[in-house]
Design an enzyme around this catalytic site. Structure first.
Site, PDB file in Angstrom:
ATOM      1  N   GLU A   1       0.818  -1.203   0.000  1.00  0.00           N
ATOM      2  CA  GLU A   1       0.000   0.000   0.000  1.00  0.00           C
ATOM      3  C   GLU A   1       0.858   1.261   0.000  1.00  0.00           C
ATOM      4  O   GLU A   1       0.536   2.256  -0.666  1.00  0.00           O
ATOM      5  CB  GLU A   1      -0.931   0.001   1.223  1.00  0.00           C
ATOM      6  CG  GLU A   1      -1.913  -1.157   1.249  1.00  0.00           C
ATOM      7  CD  GLU A   1      -1.405  -2.358   2.027  1.00  0.00           C
ATOM      8  OE1 GLU A   1      -2.220  -3.019   2.680  1.00  0.00           O
ATOM      9  OE2 GLU A   1      -0.174  -2.639   1.975  1.00  0.00           O
TER      10      GLU A   1
ATOM     11  N   TRP B   1      21.285 -39.241 -12.262  1.00  0.00           N
ATOM     12  CA  TRP B   1      20.064 -38.479 -12.083  1.00  0.00           C
ATOM     13  C   TRP B   1      18.920 -39.253 -12.698  1.00  0.00           C
ATOM     14  O   TRP B   1      19.014 -39.736 -13.829  1.00  0.00           O
ATOM     15  CB  TRP B   1      20.184 -37.115 -12.754  1.00  0.00           C
ATOM     16  CG  TRP B   1      21.245 -36.264 -12.158  1.00  0.00           C
ATOM     17  CD1 TRP B   1      22.475 -36.022 -12.659  1.00  0.00           C
ATOM     18  CD2 TRP B   1      21.165 -35.517 -10.935  1.00  0.00           C
ATOM     19  NE1 TRP B   1      23.178 -35.173 -11.849  1.00  0.00           N
ATOM     20  CE2 TRP B   1      22.385 -34.845 -10.778  1.00  0.00           C
ATOM     21  CE3 TRP B   1      20.172 -35.356  -9.974  1.00  0.00           C
ATOM     22  CZ2 TRP B   1      22.648 -34.020  -9.675  1.00  0.00           C
ATOM     23  CZ3 TRP B   1      20.428 -34.541  -8.889  1.00  0.00           C
ATOM     24  CH2 TRP B   1      21.647 -33.879  -8.751  1.00  0.00           C
TER      25      TRP B   1
ATOM     26  N   ASP C   1      24.387 -38.116  -0.267  1.00  0.00           N
ATOM     27  CA  ASP C   1      24.540 -37.224  -1.424  1.00  0.00           C
ATOM     28  C   ASP C   1      25.348 -35.964  -1.149  1.00  0.00           C
ATOM     29  O   ASP C   1      25.745 -35.282  -2.098  1.00  0.00           O
ATOM     30  CB  ASP C   1      23.154 -36.809  -1.942  1.00  0.00           C
ATOM     31  CG  ASP C   1      22.315 -37.990  -2.395  1.00  0.00           C
ATOM     32  OD1 ASP C   1      22.917 -39.021  -2.778  1.00  0.00           O
ATOM     33  OD2 ASP C   1      21.076 -37.900  -2.360  1.00  0.00           O
TER      34      ASP C   1
ATOM     35  N   GLU D   1      13.161 -32.249   0.941  1.00  0.00           N
ATOM     36  CA  GLU D   1      13.941 -32.950  -0.080  1.00  0.00           C
ATOM     37  C   GLU D   1      14.699 -34.048   0.645  1.00  0.00           C
ATOM     38  O   GLU D   1      15.802 -33.833   1.135  1.00  0.00           O
ATOM     39  CB  GLU D   1      14.884 -31.991  -0.807  1.00  0.00           C
ATOM     40  CG  GLU D   1      14.166 -30.931  -1.621  1.00  0.00           C
ATOM     41  CD  GLU D   1      15.074 -30.237  -2.624  1.00  0.00           C
ATOM     42  OE1 GLU D   1      15.840 -30.945  -3.311  1.00  0.00           O
ATOM     43  OE2 GLU D   1      15.023 -29.002  -2.704  1.00  0.00           O
TER      44      GLU D   1
ATOM     45  N   LEU E   1      12.243 -40.343   5.836  1.00  0.00           N
ATOM     46  CA  LEU E   1      11.654 -39.098   6.342  1.00  0.00           C
ATOM     47  C   LEU E   1      10.338 -38.800   5.644  1.00  0.00           C
ATOM     48  O   LEU E   1       9.368 -38.388   6.290  1.00  0.00           O
ATOM     49  CB  LEU E   1      12.633 -37.941   6.169  1.00  0.00           C
ATOM     50  CG  LEU E   1      12.153 -36.567   6.663  1.00  0.00           C
ATOM     51  CD1 LEU E   1      11.658 -36.641   8.101  1.00  0.00           C
ATOM     52  CD2 LEU E   1      13.264 -35.531   6.531  1.00  0.00           C
TER      53      LEU E   1
END
Length: 377
Positions: free
Chosen positions: A55, A173, A203, A307, A312
């Site tokens: 605003e 990948w 990783d 990720e 998990l």
């Protein structure tokens, strides 16, 4: 009474609000358009927390032309003194005569008080125009304010048969470069990226936002002046404090580790690296997942991107703590011996399943991106 023209101006305000997608946290993304005599006289959006709200930017652009104008705001103007003065007061002082808000602010410090202040000043107020779109834009902020929990979004890259890695753990990948670039968008809008110690040990990821890739994905991204893009908090769930002090995720700061063990020596070593260690054991000696998410919310986290691996992901899904899944599906098969996307245990009845609701399906490069939400029972 609302008109079709009102919807057009609100759509413009929502478009402006989107420009703060990566930069406003922990504040909501808000846009404002000032219209007088069917002409835009000022517009603005909230750019960074601690800086002027949408605003104020719009009023500054309009100057004296704001007097007698209608303000279209994607969220109820604030009525309290925070890091910036109340926007409701600024609209009143500027002489705005009508205000259309997309939705009421879920923040208990506002929660209708801004609308009431405007009405008390004689300003015509209408609320609820394009509310669904406005809430979607700030789904994490709404979650934090109403549930005390962030909006939890889990990103999973997998094969067509739902496998995320070979049995030996190799996963790089499965999906293509376009999908990996697309992930930067989800990281960039998130307040925190959460992973497990298993992923860190396997990783050694950084889990940061690569700005050049994000800019390619969002060519209209506006970074205010010379400020760097906000990097999300990197959070690691590590029950036994196995995190190596040389892990790449520790580079660049802004890291929190949630653990179930009070190893003062390891905690001290991590603290010297600038890591915030939070000890939150549950009754089974694991990290209390709900307490962890409440801590993230208390720290100002609106959206959390998970990720992580199947352990998990499975634990969060079983606990009912995942709100949304972003699945990148590659056109390949890895077989039933490869690792799955979430360890959910053995289900013996169909009513134990987790039901999902389709949100979006589209191609990203050679892969398919599927967004689904967990249907609450």
């Amino acid at each position: 009474m609302l008109s079709a023209q009102d919807s057009l101006w609100m759509a413009k305000a929502l478009h402006l609000a989107e420009r703060g997608l990566y930069t406003t946290s922990p504040n909501p993304r808000v846009g404002c358009v000032l219209v007088r005599d069917d002409q835009i006289v000022g517009e603005g959006w909230h750019q960074y927390a601690g800086e002027p709200h949408a605003e104020v930017h719009a009023l500054r652009a309009a100057g004296e032309s704001a007097r007698g104008a209608t303000a279209y705001v994607t969220l109820e103007p604030c009525s309290h003194q925070g890091r910036t003065p109340p926007c409701a007061d600024a609209l009143i002082d500027a002489g705005v005569t009508r205000m259309v808000a997309a939705m009421q602010d879920p923040n208990p410090e506002v929660a209708g008080q801004g609308l009431a202040k405007l009405r008390a000043a004689g300003i015509e107020v209408e609320c609820g125009l394009m509310e669904v779109a406005a809430r979607e834009l700030n789904i994490g902020f709404f979650s934090r304010m109403t549930r005390g929990l962030p909006w939890v979004r889990s990103k999973i890259a997998m094969s067509l048969d739902g496998r995320t890695a070979l049995n030996n753990g190799v996963s790089q990948w499965i999906t293509g470069a376009s999908a990996r670039q697309d992930v930067q968008h989800w990281r960039g809008r998130s307040c925190a990226v959460l992973t497990g110690i298993g992923t860190v040990l396997a990783d050694d990821p950084q889990l940061n936002v690569r700005e050049p890739q994000l800019a390619i994905h969002e060519p209209t991204l506006v970074v205010h002046e010379t400020k760097a893009l906000r990097q999300p908090l990197r959070a690691v769930l590590d029950s036994q404090l196995q995190l190596p002090l040389t892990a790449r995720i520790l580079c660049g700061g802004n890291v929190a580790v949630y653990t179930a063990t009070a190893d003062s020596q390891k905690i001290g070593a991590l603290a010297k690296l600038g890591v915030r260690v939070v000890v939150l054991p549950d009754a089974c000696g694991r990290v209390d997942l709900i307490a962890m998410l409440r801590d993230l919310a208390a720290s100002g986290c609106n959206e959390v991107l998970v990720e992580a691996g199947s352990i998990l992901n499975g634990a969060l899904l079983q606990a009912g703590l995942v709100d949304e899944l972003v699945l990148y599906m590659a056109p390949q098969l890895l077989g039933d011996m490869a690792r799955g996307m979430a360890q959910l245990g053995t289900l013996t009845m169909l009513n134990q399943r987790i039901d999902l609701e389709w949100q979006d399906v589209r191609n990203v490069g050679q892969d398919l991106r599927i967004v689904v939400r967990v249907r609450q029972k």
